[in-house]
Design an enzyme around this catalytic site. Sequence first.
Site, PDB file in Angstrom:
ATOM      1  N   PHE A  87       1.042  -1.267  -0.257  1.00  0.00           N
ATOM      2  CA  PHE A  87      -0.262  -0.298   0.116  1.00  0.00           C
ATOM      3  C   PHE A  87       0.833   1.440   0.077  1.00  0.00           C
ATOM      4  CE2 PHE A  87      -2.887   3.573   1.448  1.00  0.00           C
ATOM      5  CZ  PHE A  87      -3.781   3.309   1.502  1.00  0.00           C
ATOM      6  N   ARG A  94     -12.319  -4.427  -6.001  1.00  0.00           N
ATOM      7  CA  ARG A  94     -13.005  -4.990  -5.031  1.00  0.00           C
ATOM      8  C   ARG A  94     -13.872  -4.992  -4.347  1.00  0.00           C
ATOM      9  NH1 ARG A  94      -8.459  -2.591  -1.121  1.00  0.00           N
ATOM     10  NH2 ARG A  94      -9.805  -0.779  -0.820  1.00  0.00           N
ATOM     11  N   TYR A 147     -10.833   1.532  10.777  1.00  0.00           N
ATOM     12  CA  TYR A 147     -12.254   2.278   9.807  1.00  0.00           C
ATOM     13  C   TYR A 147     -12.659   1.139   9.068  1.00  0.00           C
ATOM     14  CZ  TYR A 147      -8.034   3.777   7.045  1.00  0.00           C
ATOM     15  OH  TYR A 147      -6.902   4.167   6.271  1.00  0.00           O
ATOM     16  N   LYS A 148     -11.991  -0.085   8.876  1.00  0.00           N
ATOM     17  CA  LYS A 148     -12.066  -0.753   7.917  1.00  0.00           C
ATOM     18  C   LYS A 148     -12.869  -2.387   8.626  1.00  0.00           C
ATOM     19  CE  LYS A 148      -8.009  -0.725   5.273  1.00  0.00           C
ATOM     20  NZ  LYS A 148      -7.939   0.258   4.283  1.00  0.00           N
ATOM     21  N   ASP A 197       1.710  -4.073   8.871  1.00  0.00           N
ATOM     22  CA  ASP A 197       0.879  -3.769   8.077  1.00  0.00           C
ATOM     23  C   ASP A 197      -0.753  -4.751   8.397  1.00  0.00           C
ATOM     24  OD1 ASP A 197      -1.377  -2.059   7.255  1.00  0.00           O
ATOM     25  OD2 ASP A 197       0.050  -0.813   6.041  1.00  0.00           O
TER      26      ASP A 197
HETATM   27  C1  LIG Z   1      -2.419  -1.427   3.657  1.00  0.00           C
HETATM   28  C2  LIG Z   1      -3.010  -0.160   4.318  1.00  0.00           C
HETATM   29  N1  LIG Z   1      -2.082   0.171   4.817  1.00  0.00           N
HETATM   30  C3  LIG Z   1      -2.315   2.143   5.029  1.00  0.00           C
HETATM   31  C4  LIG Z   1      -3.637   2.607   5.039  1.00  0.00           C
HETATM   32  C5  LIG Z   1      -4.180   3.954   5.386  1.00  0.00           C
HETATM   33  O1  LIG Z   1      -3.558   3.884   6.697  1.00  0.00           O
HETATM   34  P1  LIG Z   1      -4.105   5.848   6.685  1.00  0.00           P
HETATM   35  O2  LIG Z   1      -4.975   6.282   6.638  1.00  0.00           O
HETATM   36  O3  LIG Z   1      -4.717   5.058   7.964  1.00  0.00           O
HETATM   37  O4  LIG Z   1      -2.289   6.369   6.847  1.00  0.00           O
HETATM   38  C6  LIG Z   1      -4.321   1.594   4.422  1.00  0.00           C
HETATM   39  C7  LIG Z   1      -5.614   1.911   3.434  1.00  0.00           C
HETATM   40  O5  LIG Z   1      -6.548   2.129   3.262  1.00  0.00           O
HETATM   41  C8  LIG Z   1      -4.411   0.410   4.052  1.00  0.00           C
HETATM   42  O6  LIG Z   1      -5.226  -0.196   2.914  1.00  0.00           O
END
Ligand SMILES: Cc1ncc(COP(=O)(O)O)c(C=O)c1O
Length: 413
Positions: free
Chosen positions: A126, A372, A223-224, A198
């Site tokens: 990501f 997705r 939030y997911k 992560d």
């Molecule tokens: C794997 C992954 N890491 C990080 C994030 C984003 O994290 P944040 O917006 O809390 O910094 C996401 C968001 O969808 C994600 O899917």
Amino acid sequence: LSGWCQRLAQLDRDDPLAAFRDRFVLPEGIVYLDGNSLGALPRATADAVAAVVRAQWGQDLITSWNRHDWIGLPGRVAAALAPLLGAGPHEVAVCDSISVNLFKLLAAALALRPHRHVILAERRNFPTDLYVAQGLQELMGGRVRLRLVDRADELTAALDADTAVLMLTHVDYRTGAVHDMAGLTAAAHAAGALALWDLAHSAGALPLDLRGCAADLAVGCGYKYLNGGPGAPAFLFVAERHLRAARQPIAGWMGHARPFDFVPGYEPARGVARFQAGTPPILSLAALEVGVRLMGEADMRQVRAKSMAMGEAFLALAAERLAGHGFTPACPAEARQRGSQVSLAHPQGYAIMQALIAQGVIGDFRAPDILRFGFAPLYNRYEDVRIAVEALRRVMASGSWADPAFQVRGKVT
Ligand SMILES: Cc1ncc(COP(=O)(O)O)c(C=O)c1O
């Protein structure tokens, strides 16, 4: 199709998690398969937040920090979350976003391995994870280098005596592919490196065992699958064995040993509390607490079994009903190797997803071509799989996706 209808209906009747669905607000006529982006609203959240706003903030004002123990709220949410991560409550902090927490933990990891220079990661990770590592690289000058590999099977060979930390996302956000957390952590350790995970697409989606896997560090979001609401606070994990030595660079007052002494010198709090930085967002934490406690009531093995079964049904039905429409599966074929989502690739993926949403089935799109569909077993029904695939079939058969309105990209995709 009628065979599928009966089979899925039977699975819904036999579903041990079915009663959870009533605990969520779900709009009539919508099938929501995007809990992997933003979890649905638990029914109890609005009242819980309203009580904090009206009775606590409204009536008790600043005295609420003590009277309602607002100051202890991040710790309470962390303690409720810890079992879902396979962590001890003293190893988890709830704060900030994944991005900010990654910055803290990557910096801590580099300091724990002072003679090593490399953050090893996957190019397909990501982007925020890579951006944060690039930011650290820039900040620390020549001391740090982000090394990216293109394929997961290159990771082990890429670990060497200069690797400080292996930073991986447990469940790939595009394909849903799951990494072997125990195996890759062991490989990192064998090379003398730390492993940072992560868990954005893992927490609340799969049973996790950070301790059993000997993970060093982890981050994840609220939030997911934890249903904490848009922009909910994130979390971080630091293994007990690192708590004494690990230091983070955002040395804010809430991570100080005695914040209310107001001394000019920074002294980190004992334990994971030192990873806090600024004032905790109480309203957001109140919402997240409801989501985390609700998830904590579920048996994660049942959650996992249902999401695997939903994924299998989706892919099988899609193979039957969408044949000839140009979709290719973009996720592992085997359920055990997938997180709680399936992905289909299609060159017109963006417009198709918009047209599908117009049909009342909400999934999402990730560039360049991935549709997705996430499964949140607490509120999704098996029946949702059939409704979604049939809606997708209608979109393709009618060509409705070709409407120019569906080509227009919003700021958020
Ligand atoms: C794997 C992954 N890491 C990080 C994030 C984003 O994290 P944040 O917006 O809390 O910094 C996401 C968001 O969808 C994600 O899917």
